[in-house]
Design an enzyme around this catalytic site. Structure first.
Site, PDB file in Angstrom:
ATOM      1  N   GLU A  10      -1.173   0.838   1.648  1.00  0.00           N
ATOM      2  CA  GLU A  10      -2.652   1.432   1.995  1.00  0.00           C
ATOM      3  C   GLU A  10      -3.188   2.094   0.612  1.00  0.00           C
ATOM      4  O   GLU A  10      -2.004   2.404  -0.130  1.00  0.00           O
ATOM      5  CB  GLU A  10      -2.664   2.480   3.260  1.00  0.00           C
ATOM      6  CG  GLU A  10      -4.022   2.701   3.636  1.00  0.00           C
ATOM      7  CD  GLU A  10      -4.766   1.451   4.133  1.00  0.00           C
ATOM      8  OE1 GLU A  10      -5.730   1.037   3.440  1.00  0.00           O
ATOM      9  OE2 GLU A  10      -4.429   1.119   5.337  1.00  0.00           O
TER      10      GLU A  10
ATOM     11  N   CYS B 260      -5.015  -2.089   8.630  1.00  0.00           N
ATOM     12  CA  CYS B 260      -3.999  -2.723   8.056  1.00  0.00           C
ATOM     13  C   CYS B 260      -4.279  -4.380   7.568  1.00  0.00           C
ATOM     14  O   CYS B 260      -4.915  -5.155   8.147  1.00  0.00           O
ATOM     15  CB  CYS B 260      -2.697  -3.163   9.039  1.00  0.00           C
ATOM     16  SG  CYS B 260      -1.520  -4.115   8.110  1.00  0.00           S
TER      17      CYS B 260
END
Length: 273
Positions: A116, A2
């Site tokens: 992402e 992350c």
């Protein structure tokens, strides 16, 4: 992993969602649709208050701004914090940088979802053949399909800057890290029209989302049993998430605004990361 997420909910909403007892309006952070490492981020934690009339033994659930990128208390300098934005759920209990915080300083990091980047199959092939040095990457936003808060499991730590006097406002740093786990291979609750069909297709790892039934146990500083705490880090039930392509504008940390979360019909074309 992350490395970028969105956190746009206001303190009143977060206080209600997480049953926060204490938060300071002066510490309120502006909505952030492009949270990047080293930024201040909202965090929910439970600690006794230092106020004179407070019970020094009772943990109080608080909403606090923390710096994203954990600096261990024993670190001589804070420079390494920018690299310590994630901690693996499988080893967080034993790594020297995280094990003390895992035992006593756990938090929740509220998010709308996380970003992402996915490299298309054609671009990967070109990169492997050496014909493209910078493959095109398409950002996706991953978020709970029902619109609920994405409560990421986190740790926080205190670091003392010994070069400053005790009364200096920068003498203490309070930093945090996001715990990650293996990404789900099950189909997304709402798969995009084009592109990845599961979270694992996007990236092999993801932030570990804690469902509300685990919040109290995770935040409780009295819980120090390592095995019991590790059980709380089980991935959430499958099929809770959706993912959709968003503008490559999010790739630049200087861009910030709700337009970054606008869902695209499909991946953008002819755009380099």
């Amino acid at each position: 992993m992350c490395g970028r997420y969105a956190a746009s909910r206001g303190p009143e909403d977060l206080a209600a969602l997480f049953e926060v007892e204490k938060w300071e309006p002066a510490e309120t952070l502006a909505p952030d649709w492009n949270v990047a490492p080293t930024k201040q981020v909202p965090a929910v934690l439970a600690r006794p208050l230092k106020e004179e009339d407070a019970d020094p033994r009772r943990p109080v659930r608080q909403l606090r701004p923390l710096k994203w990128g954990l600096v261990p208390s024993w670190s001589k300098t804070p420079e390494g914090g920018a690299r310590m934005i994630n901690a693996r759920a499988e080893t967080v209990h034993e790594k020297p940088s995280y094990r003390r915080a895992f035992a006593a300083r756990r938090c929740l990091l509220p998010a709308d979802g996380y970003y992402e980047w996915v490299t298309g199959a054609e671009e990967r092939q070109l990169e492997e053949r050496g014909r493209r040095k910078r493959p095109r990457k398409q950002p996706y936003f991953v978020t709970p399909a029902d619109g609920s808060v994405f409560a990421m499991a986190g740790l926080y730590e205190f670091w003392r800057d010994r070069t400053l006097p005790d009364d200096h406002p920068g003498a203490w740093w309070v930093t945090c890290t996001v715990i990650t786990t293996e990404a789900e291979t099950a189909p997304l609750a709402v798969p995009p029209a084009e592109g990845p069909r599961s979270l694992a297709d996007i990236h092999p790892r993801m932030p570990l989302m804690l469902t509300p039934d685990r919040w109290e146990a995770w935040l409780d500083p009295a819980r120090t049993d390592v095995d019991g705490l590790r059980e709380l880090l089980a991935p959430p039930p499958e099929g809770l998430m959706r993912a959709f392509p968003v503008s490559t504008a999010v790739s630049n940390v200087r861009n910030n605004g709700p337009e970054l979360l606008k869902e695209l019909e499909g991946p953008e074309e002819e755009t380099l990361f």
